[in-house]
Design a protein around this motif. Structure first.
Motif, PDB file in Angstrom:
ATOM      1  N   ARG A   1       0.834  -1.215   0.000  1.00 22.33           N
ATOM      2  CA  ARG A   1       0.000   0.000   0.000  1.00 22.33           C
ATOM      3  C   ARG A   1       0.865   1.260   0.000  1.00 22.33           C
ATOM      4  NH1 ARG A   1      -4.423   1.722   4.604  1.00 22.33           N
ATOM      5  NH2 ARG A   1      -5.758   2.968   3.256  1.00 22.33           N
ATOM      6  N   GLY A   2       1.963   1.227   0.781  1.00 21.50           N
ATOM      7  CA  GLY A   2       2.874   2.368   0.820  1.00 21.50           C
ATOM      8  C   GLY A   2       3.560   2.605  -0.517  1.00 21.50           C
ATOM      9  N   VAL A   3       4.024   1.522  -1.148  1.00 25.86           N
ATOM     10  CA  VAL A   3       4.668   1.637  -2.460  1.00 25.86           C
ATOM     11  C   VAL A   3       3.684   2.196  -3.478  1.00 25.86           C
ATOM     12  CG1 VAL A   3       5.652   0.331  -4.386  1.00 25.86           C
ATOM     13  CG2 VAL A   3       6.360  -0.172  -2.036  1.00 25.86           C
ATOM     14  N   GLY A   4       2.463   1.680  -3.455  1.00 24.78           N
ATOM     15  CA  GLY A   4       1.451   2.155  -4.404  1.00 24.78           C
ATOM     16  C   GLY A   4       1.107   3.600  -4.193  1.00 24.78           C
ATOM     17  N   THR A   5       0.981   4.037  -2.925  1.00 21.98           N
ATOM     18  CA  THR A   5       0.671   5.442  -2.623  1.00 21.98           C
ATOM     19  C   THR A   5       1.774   6.365  -3.118  1.00 21.98           C
ATOM     20  OG1 THR A   5      -0.582   4.792  -0.661  1.00 21.98           O
ATOM     21  CG2 THR A   5       0.152   7.073  -0.779  1.00 21.98           C
ATOM     22  N   PHE A   6       3.049   5.997  -2.835  1.00 19.92           N
ATOM     23  CA  PHE A   6       4.168   6.830  -3.287  1.00 19.92           C
ATOM     24  C   PHE A   6       4.210   6.924  -4.804  1.00 19.92           C
ATOM     25  CE2 PHE A   6       8.449   6.813  -5.082  1.00 19.92           C
ATOM     26  CZ  PHE A   6       8.890   8.066  -4.673  1.00 19.92           C
ATOM     27  N   LEU A   7       4.154   5.771  -5.458  1.00 19.86           N
ATOM     28  CA  LEU A   7       4.252   5.742  -6.913  1.00 19.86           C
ATOM     29  C   LEU A   7       3.117   6.538  -7.556  1.00 19.86           C
ATOM     30  CD1 LEU A   7       6.146   4.437  -8.995  1.00 19.86           C
ATOM     31  CD2 LEU A   7       4.539   2.528  -9.152  1.00 19.86           C
ATOM     32  N   GLY A   8       1.902   6.335  -7.063  1.00 16.42           N
ATOM     33  CA  GLY A   8       0.750   7.029  -7.637  1.00 16.42           C
ATOM     34  C   GLY A   8       0.788   8.517  -7.394  1.00 16.42           C
ATOM     35  N   THR A   9       1.059   8.928  -6.147  1.00 14.31           N
ATOM     36  CA  THR A   9       1.027  10.348  -5.791  1.00 14.31           C
ATOM     37  C   THR A   9       2.145  11.122  -6.474  1.00 14.31           C
ATOM     38  OG1 THR A   9       0.067   9.798  -3.642  1.00 14.31           O
ATOM     39  CG2 THR A   9       1.025  11.995  -3.881  1.00 14.31           C
ATOM     40  N   TYR A  10       3.378  10.609  -6.389  1.00 13.45           N
ATOM     41  CA  TYR A  10       4.513  11.340  -6.953  1.00 13.45           C
ATOM     42  C   TYR A  10       4.398  11.468  -8.470  1.00 13.45           C
ATOM     43  CZ  TYR A  10       9.223  12.721  -8.236  1.00 13.45           C
ATOM     44  OH  TYR A  10      10.282  13.398  -8.769  1.00 13.45           O
ATOM     45  N   CYS A  11       4.100  10.370  -9.141  1.00 12.76           N
ATOM     46  CA  CYS A  11       4.010  10.407 -10.605  1.00 12.76           C
ATOM     47  C   CYS A  11       2.855  11.284 -11.071  1.00 12.76           C
ATOM     48  CB  CYS A  11       3.866   8.990 -11.165  1.00 12.76           C
ATOM     49  SG  CYS A  11       5.344   7.979 -10.952  1.00 12.76           S
ATOM     50  N   MET A  12       1.719  11.237 -10.332  1.00 11.69           N
ATOM     51  CA  MET A  12       0.590  12.073 -10.726  1.00 11.69           C
ATOM     52  C   MET A  12       0.904  13.552 -10.504  1.00 11.69           C
ATOM     53  SD  MET A  12      -2.291  12.212 -12.111  1.00 11.69           S
ATOM     54  CE  MET A  12      -2.840  10.499 -12.113  1.00 11.69           C
ATOM     55  N   ASP A  13       1.602  13.880  -9.399  1.00  9.32           N
ATOM     56  CA  ASP A  13       2.005  15.265  -9.170  1.00  9.32           C
ATOM     57  C   ASP A  13       2.951  15.748 -10.269  1.00  9.32           C
ATOM     58  OD1 ASP A  13       0.469  15.677  -6.972  1.00  9.32           O
ATOM     59  OD2 ASP A  13       2.067  15.395  -5.505  1.00  9.32           O
ATOM     60  N   TYR A  14       3.870  14.875 -10.682  1.00  8.46           N
ATOM     61  CA  TYR A  14       4.792  15.243 -11.764  1.00  8.46           C
ATOM     62  C   TYR A  14       4.024  15.560 -13.041  1.00  8.46           C
ATOM     63  CZ  TYR A  14       8.110  14.713 -15.578  1.00  8.46           C
ATOM     64  OH  TYR A  14       8.849  14.926 -16.716  1.00  8.46           O
ATOM     65  N   VAL A  15       3.097  14.679 -13.390  1.00  7.76           N
ATOM     66  CA  VAL A  15       2.302  14.883 -14.610  1.00  7.76           C
ATOM     67  C   VAL A  15       1.475  16.145 -14.492  1.00  7.76           C
ATOM     68  CG1 VAL A  15       0.398  13.953 -15.985  1.00  7.76           C
ATOM     69  CG2 VAL A  15       2.223  12.430 -15.211  1.00  7.76           C
ATOM     70  N   ALA A  16       0.802  16.320 -13.343  1.00  5.74           N
ATOM     71  CA  ALA A  16      -0.101  17.452 -13.177  1.00  5.74           C
ATOM     72  C   ALA A  16       0.644  18.779 -13.201  1.00  5.74           C
ATOM     73  CB  ALA A  16      -0.881  17.302 -11.871  1.00  5.74           C
ATOM     74  N   ARG A  17       1.776  18.866 -12.502  1.00  4.54           N
ATOM     75  CA  ARG A  17       2.528  20.132 -12.494  1.00  4.54           C
ATOM     76  C   ARG A  17       3.080  20.444 -13.880  1.00  4.54           C
ATOM     77  NH1 ARG A  17       0.746  23.101  -8.659  1.00  4.54           N
ATOM     78  NH2 ARG A  17       2.146  24.555  -9.691  1.00  4.54           N
ATOM     79  N   LYS A  18       3.454  19.422 -14.614  1.00  6.43           N
ATOM     80  CA  LYS A  18       3.925  19.627 -15.985  1.00  6.43           C
ATOM     81  C   LYS A  18       2.787  20.144 -16.861  1.00  6.43           C
ATOM     82  CE  LYS A  18       7.292  18.921 -19.073  1.00  6.43           C
ATOM     83  NZ  LYS A  18       8.611  19.576 -18.998  1.00  6.43           N
ATOM     84  N   VAL A  19       1.602  19.585 -16.663  1.00  5.61           N
ATOM     85  CA  VAL A  19       0.424  20.037 -17.418  1.00  5.61           C
ATOM     86  C   VAL A  19       0.129  21.497 -17.115  1.00  5.61           C
ATOM     87  CG1 VAL A  19      -2.091  19.804 -17.594  1.00  5.61           C
ATOM     88  CG2 VAL A  19      -0.640  17.772 -17.678  1.00  5.61           C
ATOM     89  N   VAL A  20       0.144  21.846 -15.835  1.00  3.51           N
ATOM     90  CA  VAL A  20      -0.145  23.224 -15.432  1.00  3.51           C
ATOM     91  C   VAL A  20       0.906  24.180 -15.986  1.00  3.51           C
ATOM     92  CG1 VAL A  20      -0.258  24.771 -13.452  1.00  3.51           C
ATOM     93  CG2 VAL A  20      -1.466  22.601 -13.392  1.00  3.51           C
ATOM     94  N   HIS A  21       2.160  23.774 -15.938  1.00  2.00           N
ATOM     95  CA  HIS A  21       3.239  24.608 -16.486  1.00  2.00           C
ATOM     96  C   HIS A  21       3.023  24.854 -17.981  1.00  2.00           C
ATOM     97  CE1 HIS A  21       7.200  25.988 -17.706  1.00  2.00           C
ATOM     98  NE2 HIS A  21       7.304  24.954 -18.521  1.00  2.00           N
ATOM     99  N   GLU A  22       2.763  23.791 -18.720  1.00  2.28           N
ATOM    100  CA  GLU A  22       2.569  23.937 -20.163  1.00  2.28           C
ATOM    101  C   GLU A  22       1.343  24.796 -20.470  1.00  2.28           C
ATOM    102  OE1 GLU A  22       4.594  23.110 -22.466  1.00  2.28           O
ATOM    103  OE2 GLU A  22       6.001  22.055 -21.162  1.00  2.28           O
ATOM    104  N   LEU A  23       0.271  24.615 -19.683  1.00  3.34           N
ATOM    105  CA  LEU A  23      -0.940  25.406 -19.886  1.00  3.34           C
ATOM    106  C   LEU A  23      -0.674  26.876 -19.597  1.00  3.34           C
ATOM    107  CD1 LEU A  23      -3.941  25.464 -20.550  1.00  3.34           C
ATOM    108  CD2 LEU A  23      -4.431  24.922 -18.160  1.00  3.34           C
ATOM    109  N   ARG A  24       0.056  27.140 -18.503  1.00  7.37           N
ATOM    110  CA  ARG A  24       0.347  28.533 -18.148  1.00  7.37           C
ATOM    111  C   ARG A  24       1.175  29.220 -19.229  1.00  7.37           C
ATOM    112  NH1 ARG A  24       2.485  28.166 -12.984  1.00  7.37           N
ATOM    113  NH2 ARG A  24       0.731  29.150 -11.918  1.00  7.37           N
ATOM    114  N   VAL A  25       2.234  28.556 -19.699  1.00  7.81           N
ATOM    115  CA  VAL A  25       3.083  29.196 -20.703  1.00  7.81           C
ATOM    116  C   VAL A  25       2.356  29.313 -22.039  1.00  7.81           C
ATOM    117  CG1 VAL A  25       5.233  28.531 -19.576  1.00  7.81           C
ATOM    118  CG2 VAL A  25       4.267  27.030 -21.301  1.00  7.81           C
ATOM    119  N   ASP A  26       1.464  28.364 -22.352  1.00  2.55           N
ATOM    120  CA  ASP A  26       0.675  28.476 -23.576  1.00  2.55           C
ATOM    121  C   ASP A  26      -0.244  29.688 -23.517  1.00  2.55           C
ATOM    122  OD1 ASP A  26       1.827  26.329 -24.758  1.00  2.55           O
ATOM    123  OD2 ASP A  26       0.073  25.012 -24.704  1.00  2.55           O
ATOM    124  N   VAL A  27      -0.895  29.888 -22.361  1.00  3.31           N
ATOM    125  CA  VAL A  27      -1.793  31.039 -22.198  1.00  3.31           C
ATOM    126  C   VAL A  27      -0.997  32.334 -22.312  1.00  3.31           C
ATOM    127  CG1 VAL A  27      -3.249  32.279 -20.552  1.00  3.31           C
ATOM    128  CG2 VAL A  27      -3.537  29.825 -20.851  1.00  3.31           C
TER     129      VAL A  27
END
Length: 582
Positions: free
Chosen positions: A74-100
């Protein structure tokens, strides 16, 4: 906004995720591990109860190992899911901000005329952060708790599918509550985002113009204005909080009612006989565990709606047509011959005529002065040259080629512009003079500063040309800021020079220096000068007088004085004013 458009917005957001599919897949794997290991908690209860009833030596050792393995996974799954999703999401927000932001830089001038800087600023700050909420926490909860719900439902169906169907009968009621709350969240989120824009707008105006506010004793007025827009923002935020506070317990109560009914049914003698005590406890445990993820999923709906409302406004900017740039002509460096051919202009199609039938030629190297009362159309006429606006009638030619045929980059490379309102950046003096050039020639910077008579005050600054000048040059006087702007225009070395009230902020001594500099700078350049003080343009090759958007007089200083028309009247008024002041 209906569900169709909501899905359309989310699909569009997901296009930013597509290049990051590896990180998204790892996140999905992590949440799948989390959901599976969390579901085993219910199965652990089955093993525990059955093991107590039928104890064995293996059970004593295997159950603790099972517990350790389950929580480790459960701990491994939480870390893998949370960290990777944060990486993807922050990258998405960055790209959206610079596009705007990139798209804002390419929007036509009329867009900025119609939107305050405060509202635009809130879009690249507050609005993007709302999308961050939808793309990080919301998506994390959806993936994590959503897979957990799927895992628990699958386990319930496997344990006793009849009881599970009874439990799932409550789902449509939960869906109705979530749908109602979601629509209300979207509506309130739009209001909150607009109110944040108002708060930013008012604060930006007051902080920028604090000298005017204090001079007029308007502190209390501005305080009340800011308080009003902030209070509206608070009221809308509280309505949103009320919706969230009501919807979550309602959904929890519905789940509790379903669970209670389930327990009542499960304890029927017929059903109990079909299940072992361990299966019964595991079933009730899994059903009870359903409450937390369902609550989390219902609460996250508000954040999703706020994110979608923000995304809609951001995509509105991205979808706006960019500044027209259909031309491709690039001659290198033009000679500077300009032709206004029966040019007319309106800001709106059915609006007032700002310019009407402007028709004249300018030869390379000529200095043309534009004079007239405020609102006569001088600045608007000049703004047609770099294509900040397009003529409503007639056409404008540069070296015999319509300006629309030039690429924007090629056209604007031919122009140096010094506006009435000087814009400087919070960078060094050298960077401001060589603005837009990555690796400028230091000697050329110093030469431009000397030509603008700016080197004298620059050399007295602590770090000279490397001195940071603060926000919009707040460390400099008005005359110094104006001379820096002129040095920037000189450094650009364009064949056409536009001076829009370029000496308006200078004292008499500075103005005299600048006039000498301009006499040198304007040689072999086509120069347009908009001037309020007529004494600064007496040496112009031609002076053109505009009134209510029409060209009413044209000639040299002496010719216009001899004509004894509008220019002569303006000259007499200024001459008398200057004599009275003296």
């Amino acid at each position: 906004m209906d569900q169709t458009s909501s899905w359309a917005l989310y699909r569009r957001l997901l296009t930013y995720v597509k290049p990051l599919w590896k990180g998204f897949a790892l996140s999905l794997l992590g949440y799948a591990i989390y959901a599976a290991s969390s579901t085993w908690i219910a199965d652990m209860m089955r093993r525990l109860v059955d093991g107590i009833q039928n104890p064995s030596s293996d059970f004593r050792y295997l159950l603790p190992l099972f517990i350790i393995g389950m929580f480790a996974l459960r701990g491994v799954g939480t870390f893998l899911g949370t960290y990777c999703m944060d990486y993807v999401a922050r990258k998405v927000v960055h790209e959206l901000r610079v596009d705007v932001f990139r798209n804002m830089l390419k929007l036509p001038g009329r867009f900025f005329d119609q939107h305050s800087s405060g509202h635009l600023l809130s879009r690249v700050t507050y609005h993007v952060e709302q999308v961050t909420g939808a793309a990080t926490k919301a998506l994390t909860v959806i993936m994590q708790e959503g897979l957990f719900v799927i895992g628990l439902t699958s386990y319930l169906l496997w344990t006793n599918w009849r009881l599970t169907l009874v439990f799932l009968a409550i789902t449509p009621l939960i869906g109705l509550v979530v749908n109602f709350a979601g629509r209300r969240f979207r509506r309130l989120s739009r209001r909150i985002q607009r109110s944040v824009g108002e708060v930013t707008h008012v604060a930006s105006e007051v902080l920028t113009g604090y000298r005017v506010v204090r001079t007029h004793g308007a502190e209390e007025h501005e305080y009340q204005r800011f308080r009003a827009v902030s209070e509206y923002n608070r009221q809308q935020s509280m309505k949103e909080a009320l919706t969230r506070a009501v919807s979550a317990p309602v959904i929890q109560t519905l789940v509790a009612v379903a669970l209670a009914f389930l327990v009542w049914l499960a304890m029927a003698p017929g059903l109990i006989r079909e299940m072992t005590p361990g299966q019964f406890v595991a079933f009730i445990t899994a059903a009870a565990m359903m409450a937390k993820p369902v609550k989390s999923l219902s609460e996250i709906n508000g954040m999703i709606q706020k994110g979608l409302a923000a995304a809609q406004e951001l995509f509105d900017i991205l979808d706006r047509p960019k500044e027209s740039d259909q031309g491709s002509y690039d001659p290198g460096r033009v000679q500077g011959r300009v032709r206004f051919e029966h040019v007319g202009f309106r800001y709106e199609e059915d609006g007032q005529q700002v310019l009407e039938d402007i028709d004249f030629d300018v030869e390379p190297g000529e200095m043309i002065a534009l004079v007239g009362r405020s609102g006569s159309g001088k600045s608007t006429l000049i703004n047609l040259l770099p294509r900040f606006y397009h003529p409503s009638e007639g056409r404008l030619l540069l070296d015999g080629v319509p300006v629309e045929d030039y690429s924007l980059a090629a056209l604007r490379r031919q122009l140096s512009l010094v506006n009435q309102q000087v814009t400087l950046f919070n960078a060094s003096i050298a960077d401001n003079i060589a603005y837009g050039i990555d690796h400028p020639d230091r000697e050329a910077i110093v030469a431009a500063a000397k030509a603008a008579y700016a080197d004298e005050f620059i050399s007295r600054l602590p770090q000279g040309y490397d001195t940071l000048i603060g926000d919009n040059g707040l460390m400099l006087s008005g005359g110094q800021r104006q001379r820096l702007a002129i040095a920037r225009a000189i450094f650009r070395d364009a064949p056409i020079l536009i001076l829009d009230e370029a000496t308006s902020a200078l004292d008499t001594e500075s103005e005299r220096f600048i006039q000498k500099a301009l006499e040198t700078v304007c040689q072999e350049r086509t120069t347009f000068v908009i001037a309020h003080r007529l004494s600064t343009i007496e040496k112009a090759d031609r002076i053109m007088v505009l009134d209510h958007g029409r060209l009413i007089e044209s000639g040299t200083h002496r010719e216009l004085l001899a004509l004894d028309g509008a220019y002569a009247a303006l000259h007499r008024i200024q001459f008398n004013e200057e004599r009275v002041e003296a």
